[in-house]
Design a protein around this motif. Structure first.
Motif, PDB file in Angstrom:
ATOM      1  N   LEU A   1       0.829  -1.216   0.000  1.00 30.33           N
ATOM      2  CA  LEU A   1       0.000   0.000   0.000  1.00 30.33           C
ATOM      3  C   LEU A   1       0.858   1.259   0.000  1.00 30.33           C
ATOM      4  O   LEU A   1       0.551   2.223  -0.708  1.00 30.33           O
ATOM      5  CB  LEU A   1      -0.928   0.017   1.225  1.00 30.33           C
TER       6      LEU A   1
ATOM      7  N   LYS B   1      -8.519  10.668  -3.002  1.00 30.95           N
ATOM      8  CA  LYS B   1      -8.117   9.259  -2.827  1.00 30.95           C
ATOM      9  C   LYS B   1      -6.755   9.169  -2.143  1.00 30.95           C
ATOM     10  O   LYS B   1      -6.545   8.311  -1.281  1.00 30.95           O
ATOM     11  CB  LYS B   1      -8.095   8.535  -4.164  1.00 30.95           C
TER      12      LYS B   1
ATOM     13  N   HIS C   1      -7.317   9.740   1.479  1.00 33.86           N
ATOM     14  CA  HIS C   1      -7.945   8.554   2.065  1.00 33.86           C
ATOM     15  C   HIS C   1      -6.919   7.437   2.251  1.00 33.86           C
ATOM     16  O   HIS C   1      -6.860   6.797   3.311  1.00 33.86           O
ATOM     17  CB  HIS C   1      -9.102   8.085   1.182  1.00 33.86           C
ATOM     18  N   ASP C   2      -6.127   7.189   1.226  1.00 31.41           N
ATOM     19  CA  ASP C   2      -5.118   6.127   1.297  1.00 31.41           C
ATOM     20  C   ASP C   2      -4.083   6.413   2.379  1.00 31.41           C
ATOM     21  O   ASP C   2      -3.646   5.497   3.083  1.00 31.41           O
ATOM     22  CB  ASP C   2      -4.434   5.946  -0.053  1.00 31.41           C
ATOM     23  N   CYS C   3      -3.703   7.668   2.514  1.00 27.20           N
ATOM     24  CA  CYS C   3      -2.738   8.035   3.551  1.00 27.20           C
ATOM     25  C   CYS C   3      -3.328   7.756   4.936  1.00 27.20           C
ATOM     26  O   CYS C   3      -2.648   7.241   5.820  1.00 27.20           O
ATOM     27  CB  CYS C   3      -2.351   9.508   3.399  1.00 27.20           C
TER      28      CYS C   3
ATOM     29  N   THR D   1      -5.571   5.493   5.621  1.00 30.73           N
ATOM     30  CA  THR D   1      -5.596   4.037   5.778  1.00 30.73           C
ATOM     31  C   THR D   1      -4.234   3.525   6.218  1.00 30.73           C
ATOM     32  O   THR D   1      -4.131   2.703   7.146  1.00 30.73           O
ATOM     33  CB  THR D   1      -6.012   3.363   4.446  1.00 30.73           C
ATOM     34  N   ILE D   2      -3.190   4.004   5.586  1.00 30.48           N
ATOM     35  CA  ILE D   2      -1.828   3.599   5.957  1.00 30.48           C
ATOM     36  C   ILE D   2      -1.532   4.031   7.391  1.00 30.48           C
ATOM     37  O   ILE D   2      -0.955   3.262   8.166  1.00 30.48           O
ATOM     38  CB  ILE D   2      -0.797   4.179   4.968  1.00 30.48           C
ATOM     39  N   ARG D   3      -1.945   5.239   7.760  1.00 31.14           N
ATOM     40  CA  ARG D   3      -1.725   5.733   9.122  1.00 31.14           C
ATOM     41  C   ARG D   3      -2.388   4.809  10.144  1.00 31.14           C
ATOM     42  O   ARG D   3      -1.769   4.419  11.149  1.00 31.14           O
ATOM     43  CB  ARG D   3      -2.258   7.158   9.277  1.00 31.14           C
ATOM     44  N   ARG D   4      -3.640   4.438   9.892  1.00 27.58           N
ATOM     45  CA  ARG D   4      -4.343   3.563  10.836  1.00 27.58           C
ATOM     46  C   ARG D   4      -3.668   2.196  10.935  1.00 27.58           C
ATOM     47  O   ARG D   4      -3.568   1.619  12.027  1.00 27.58           O
ATOM     48  CB  ARG D   4      -5.813   3.440  10.437  1.00 27.58           C
ATOM     49  N   MET D   5      -3.200   1.679   9.808  1.00 23.71           N
ATOM     50  CA  MET D   5      -2.497   0.396   9.828  1.00 23.71           C
ATOM     51  C   MET D   5      -1.180   0.495  10.598  1.00 23.71           C
ATOM     52  O   MET D   5      -0.813  -0.425  11.336  1.00 23.71           O
ATOM     53  CB  MET D   5      -2.239  -0.087   8.400  1.00 23.71           C
TER      54      MET D   5
END
Length: 115
Positions: A9, A91, A94-96, A98-102
C-alpha cells in the motif's frame, strides 16, 4: 502478511503521489516536501523488515507514522490552498489515512508483544 500489505500500500501510495505531483506547476518547495514525506513512509516500513531488534522495528514504524502524519498535512495544504485540482487528491488523502491507521495498529501490536 499484514506487513506485506502495508509495504504494498505504501509503495502504491508513493507512486500515486509522485504521479499527482508531476501535474503540479510551480510550488517546488512544497512539492519537494510532499515527495520526501510520502516516499519516506514506505522506505521506513521496508527498513523495519530488517530491524536489528524489536525496539528498532518499533522505531522504524514510528518514523513511518510520523512521516504519514506529515504527508497528511501536505495533502491537506495542497487541497485547501488549491495548489492542485487533481481528481486523485481525495483518494490520496484517504489512502494516507488508511496507511496511518495500519501503522498505528502495527506499532501498538509490536509494543504489546514486546512486553
Amino acid at each position: 502478511m499484514a506487513e506485506n500489505k502495508l509495504a504494498d500500500l505504501s509503495m502504491e501510495f508513493s507512486i500515486n503521489t509522485l504521479k499527482m505531483l508531476d501535474n503540479v506547476k510551480g510550488h517546488y518547495a512544497l512539492k519537494n516536501q510532499l515527495e520526501k514525506s510520502s516516499t519516506s513512509i514506505g522506505a521506513n516500513i521496508r527498513e523495519a523488515k530488517y530491524a536489528q531488534s524489536k525496539a528498532d522495528f518499533i522505531s522504524k514504524l514510528q518514523i513511518a507514522l510520523k512521516e504519514c502524519y506529515e504527508t497528511e498535512y501536505w495533502l491537506e495544504l495542497f487541497q485547501k490552498a488549491n495548489i492542485t485540482n487533481d481528481k486523485n487528491l481525495p483518494k490520496l488523502s484517504h489512502d494516507c489515512g488508511t496507511i496511518r491507521r495500519m501503522l498505528i495498529a502495527s506499532v501498538n501490536t509490536a509494543k504489546s508483544n514486546s512486553k
